[in-house]
Design an enzyme around this catalytic site. Structure first.
Site, PDB file in Angstrom:
ATOM      1  N   SER A  14       0.862  -1.176   0.000  1.00  0.00           N
ATOM      2  CA  SER A  14       0.000   0.000   0.000  1.00  0.00           C
ATOM      3  C   SER A  14       0.903   1.232   0.000  1.00  0.00           C
ATOM      4  CB  SER A  14      -0.872   0.019   1.256  1.00  0.00           C
ATOM      5  OG  SER A  14      -1.363   1.331   1.478  1.00  0.00           O
ATOM      6  N   HIS A  39      -1.095  -1.262  -4.328  1.00  0.00           N
ATOM      7  CA  HIS A  39      -2.401  -1.145  -3.678  1.00  0.00           C
ATOM      8  C   HIS A  39      -2.643   0.331  -3.344  1.00  0.00           C
ATOM      9  CE1 HIS A  39      -5.661  -2.754  -1.023  1.00  0.00           C
ATOM     10  NE2 HIS A  39      -5.350  -1.719  -0.249  1.00  0.00           N
ATOM     11  N   ASP A  41      -4.950   3.004  -1.631  1.00  0.00           N
ATOM     12  CA  ASP A  41      -6.010   3.160  -0.639  1.00  0.00           C
ATOM     13  C   ASP A  41      -6.733   4.478  -0.874  1.00  0.00           C
ATOM     14  OD1 ASP A  41      -6.030   0.829   1.073  1.00  0.00           O
ATOM     15  OD2 ASP A  41      -3.988   1.399   1.639  1.00  0.00           O
ATOM     16  N   MET A  43      -9.549   7.000  -0.151  1.00  0.00           N
ATOM     17  CA  MET A  43     -10.444   7.368   0.952  1.00  0.00           C
ATOM     18  C   MET A  43     -11.086   8.726   0.659  1.00  0.00           C
ATOM     19  SD  MET A  43      -8.030   6.280   4.160  1.00  0.00           S
ATOM     20  CE  MET A  43      -7.071   4.758   4.141  1.00  0.00           C
ATOM     21  N   HIS A  72      -8.381   0.255  -3.804  1.00  0.00           N
ATOM     22  CA  HIS A  72      -9.256  -0.161  -2.712  1.00  0.00           C
ATOM     23  C   HIS A  72     -10.105   1.055  -2.350  1.00  0.00           C
ATOM     24  CE1 HIS A  72      -9.363  -1.390   1.845  1.00  0.00           C
ATOM     25  NE2 HIS A  72     -10.564  -1.412   1.288  1.00  0.00           N
ATOM     26  N   MET A  74     -12.434   3.079  -0.420  1.00  0.00           N
ATOM     27  CA  MET A  74     -13.111   3.277   0.863  1.00  0.00           C
ATOM     28  C   MET A  74     -13.882   4.583   0.729  1.00  0.00           C
ATOM     29  SD  MET A  74      -9.923   2.008   3.173  1.00  0.00           S
ATOM     30  CE  MET A  74      -8.783   2.237   1.818  1.00  0.00           C
ATOM     31  N   MET A 143     -10.722  -7.474   5.526  1.00  0.00           N
ATOM     32  CA  MET A 143      -9.999  -6.438   6.274  1.00  0.00           C
ATOM     33  C   MET A 143      -9.553  -6.989   7.627  1.00  0.00           C
ATOM     34  SD  MET A 143      -9.806  -3.772   4.340  1.00  0.00           S
ATOM     35  CE  MET A 143      -9.072  -2.670   5.560  1.00  0.00           C
ATOM     36  N   ASP A 183      -5.725  -7.263   4.452  1.00  0.00           N
ATOM     37  CA  ASP A 183      -5.247  -5.878   4.423  1.00  0.00           C
ATOM     38  C   ASP A 183      -5.358  -5.284   5.824  1.00  0.00           C
ATOM     39  OD1 ASP A 183      -4.675  -3.240   3.874  1.00  0.00           O
ATOM     40  OD2 ASP A 183      -6.384  -2.909   2.537  1.00  0.00           O
TER      41      ASP A 183
HETATM   42  C1  DX5 Z   1      -6.565   0.649   5.807  1.00  0.00           C
HETATM   43  C2  DX5 Z   1      -5.981   0.402   4.441  1.00  0.00           C
HETATM   44  C3  DX5 Z   1      -4.764  -0.474   4.427  1.00  0.00           C
HETATM   45  C4  DX5 Z   1      -3.670  -0.062   5.325  1.00  0.00           C
HETATM   46  C5  DX5 Z   1      -2.423  -0.879   5.167  1.00  0.00           C
HETATM   47  O1  DX5 Z   1      -7.633   1.501   5.705  1.00  0.00           O
HETATM   48  O2  DX5 Z   1      -6.918  -0.206   3.606  1.00  0.00           O
HETATM   49  O3  DX5 Z   1      -4.338  -0.735   3.111  1.00  0.00           O
HETATM   50  O4  DX5 Z   1      -3.388   1.276   5.257  1.00  0.00           O
HETATM   51  O5  DX5 Z   1      -1.471  -0.327   5.963  1.00  0.00           O
HETATM   52  P1  DX5 Z   1      -0.736  -1.098   7.137  1.00  0.00           P
HETATM   53  O6  DX5 Z   1      -0.005  -2.228   6.479  1.00  0.00           O
HETATM   54  O7  DX5 Z   1       0.128  -0.051   7.691  1.00  0.00           O
HETATM   55  O8  DX5 Z   1      -1.781  -1.601   8.089  1.00  0.00           O
HETATM   56 ZN    ZN Z   2      -6.285  -1.106   1.558  1.00  0.00          ZN
END
Ligand code: DX5
Ligand code: ZN
Length: 229
Positions: A14, A39, A41, A43, A72, A74, A143, A183
């Site tokens: 990520s 990956h 993330d 948000m 991903h 969110m 998750m 994840d």
């Molecule tokens: C959480 C994310 C993850 C996360 C991974 O909301 O989807 O991808 O940030 O990071 P680590 O490996 O630091 O937990």
């Molecule tokens: Zn993620």
């Protein structure tokens, strides 16, 4: 899972902990270090409080590396945003069950956009939430933290759910086409448990970016620990 499958542990770093001022270089380094995919993330400040990568950011990195991109999402309205992430060059789009009232339709729409579709489930969501959409999925993401931030602690009680989803996939007609990803909180000391429970793809943010010996060392160590079961 059979012993051969353990050799196929895939590492998806990520880029949440990356230096955003050098995002392209960080992705090039991850590719050189042997990462299997990137990956992203995504948000939106609503589904989760944090706010991260818009599609234009991802598109700007797309020409720099050949690695597959998985986004991903969110976000509260993944169906509406999906076309933007297809245009940005993502091969796989992962949406949350909890954000999709019409999950079956959303997964179909993602496939029509030419991407593979993935489904993520939060810690409180049961494995059964994905039972009737496996035929549309390339990946199920369990998750192992509550989404929103990197650097949280791995929730080991999710391993029984990973095992449940593993069994569900193995018993389905699509067992060879559906990957099982975890994840959150994945590092050398936690990846083995997730692998033993049946995961085959591992997202790792902080453990990769905090390794002072570099990305190559971190990824190698994760692969080794995933296989040593
Ligand atoms: C959480 C994310 C993850 C996360 C991974 O909301 O989807 O991808 O940030 O990071 P680590 O490996 O630091 O937990
Ligand atoms: Zn993620």
């Amino acid at each position: 899972m059979d012993p051969e499958a353990s050799l196929k542990a895939l590492i998806a770093p990520s880029v949440l902990p990356a230096d955003f001022a050098r995002l392209g270089e960080e992705c090039i380094s991850l590719e050189k270090a042997g990462a299997d995919r990137i990956h992203w993330d995504v948000m939106d400040g609503r589904f989760v409080p944090n706010l991260t990568f818009g599609p234009d950011v991802i598109a700007s990195v797309r020409p720099l590396v050949a690695l597959p991109f998985e986004a991903h999402l969110m976000v509260e309205d993944p169906h509406e945003l999906a076309p933007r992430y297809a245009e940005a060059g993502c091969e796989l789009l992962i949406v949350h069950v909890e954000a999709c009232p019409h999950l079956h339709r959303t997964l179909g729409a993602i496939r029509e956009l030419g991407m593979d579709a993935g489904v993520a489930i939060n810690p409180a969501t049961p494995a059964s939430a994905v039972a009737h959409v496996l035929d549309l999925c390339r990946l199920v993401l369990v998750m192992t933290v509550n989404p929103g931030w990197g650097g949280q602690s791995y929730i080991s009680s999710m391993e029984s759910k990973v095992a449940e989803v593993r069994a569900m996939i193995d018993q389905s007609e699509h067992s060879h086409e559906v990957e099982l990803e975890v994840d959150g909180g994945i590092g050398p000391s936690t990846i083995g448990g997730a692998a033993r429970a049946g995961a085959g793809v591992f997202v790792a943010g902080s453990s990769v970016f905090s390794d002072e010996a570099g990305f190559g060392h971190a990824i190698g160590e994760l692969r080794g620990a995933a296989s040593a079961r």
